[in-house]
Design an enzyme around this catalytic site. Structure first.
Site, PDB file in Angstrom:
ATOM      1  N   ASN A  19       9.433 -52.130  45.664  1.00 38.40           N
ATOM      2  CA  ASN A  19      10.653 -52.911  45.814  1.00 38.40           C
ATOM      3  C   ASN A  19      10.269 -54.352  46.136  1.00 38.40           C
ATOM      4  O   ASN A  19       9.763 -54.644  47.223  1.00 38.40           O
ATOM      5  CB  ASN A  19      11.516 -52.309  46.938  1.00 38.40           C
ATOM      6  N   ASP A  78      11.450 -46.414  55.703  1.00 35.89           N
ATOM      7  CA  ASP A  78      12.733 -45.960  55.181  1.00 35.89           C
ATOM      8  C   ASP A  78      13.791 -46.558  56.090  1.00 35.89           C
ATOM      9  O   ASP A  78      13.613 -46.631  57.313  1.00 35.89           O
ATOM     10  CB  ASP A  78      12.834 -44.442  55.134  1.00 35.89           C
ATOM     11  N   GLY A 160      20.837 -55.465  48.789  1.00 41.95           N
ATOM     12  CA  GLY A 160      21.470 -54.256  49.322  1.00 41.95           C
ATOM     13  C   GLY A 160      22.804 -54.555  49.987  1.00 41.95           C
ATOM     14  O   GLY A 160      23.677 -55.210  49.415  1.00 41.95           O
TER      15      GLY A 160
END
Length: 204
Positions: A19, A78, A160
């Site tokens: 990413n 995460d 996001g």
């Protein structure tokens, strides 16, 4: 052609991600003290499973895969957005909230705003968990930032859910604050700061 090697003063770590947004953010936080490689940099193009029911479990799956297949020191993260009015959702499913089979940040945010449309409680938090395999030992680090979900998207920076997350103590969303400020106060920045502190305490 001779490959340039990092100097002895710079340690190399693999960040188990491809990413680009997260990679850039973490490299900015680490600065020049470490050479941070992505999965692509080490030739790993596998779709590493993230099937655990916790943030810790997903981060662990990724570092174990890299360490077992490549034998390299590495870390993985995460991140979950936990919304009080939604009983902690999307949580571990944050990246695939709208669609279970793919990442779609715009659709994720649209779904979130829709579910909160008639909710008065918009309290939420971002939480990041980092798993590190370093010299054969496993460590975990976490960081969190409390805030609220805005009623509409604001700002164009970040990625996001950044345009709808307003951290406590600020009038702006992450997407309005910009990268420099976000990298000082974000959940990922806080978790990475703990990681950097740990690494700094280890002998070279």
């Amino acid at each position: 052609m001779k490959t340039e090697q990092p100097t002895s003063a710079v340690r190399t770590l693999v960040f188990a991600t491809n990413n680009e947004h997260k990679l850039s953010e973490v490299r900015d936080i680490f600065g020049s003290r470490y050479r941070i490689l992505s999965l692509s940099d080490i030739g790993c193009h596998a779709d590493i499973p993230e099937t655990a029911e916790t943030l810790e479990g997903n981060a662990l799956q990724k570092v174990q895969y890299v360490h077992q297949h490549y034998g390299l020191d590495c870390f993985a993260d995460d991140t979950g957005l936990e919304v009080d009015a939604l009983d902690g959702r999307p949580g571990v499913h944050t990246a695939r909230y709208a669609f279970a089979d793919r990442h779609d940040p715009e659709a994720n945010t649209t779904k979130l705003l829709g579910e909160l449309e008639k909710k008065s409680n918009r309290k939420a938090r971002f939480r990041t968990v980092i798993a590190l395999v370093y010299k054969g030992e496993l460590q975990f680090f976490d960081g969190r930032v409390e805030g609220t979900i805005t009623t509409s998207r604001r700002g164009t920076q970040g990625f996001g859910y950044d345009p709808v997350f307003q951290p406590d103590g600020y009038e702006e969303t992450f997407a309005e604050l910009g990268v420099e400020v976000k990298n000082r106060i974000s959940h990922r920045a806080r978790a990475v700061a703990k990681l950097v502190e740990f690494l700094g305490s280890q002998p070279a």
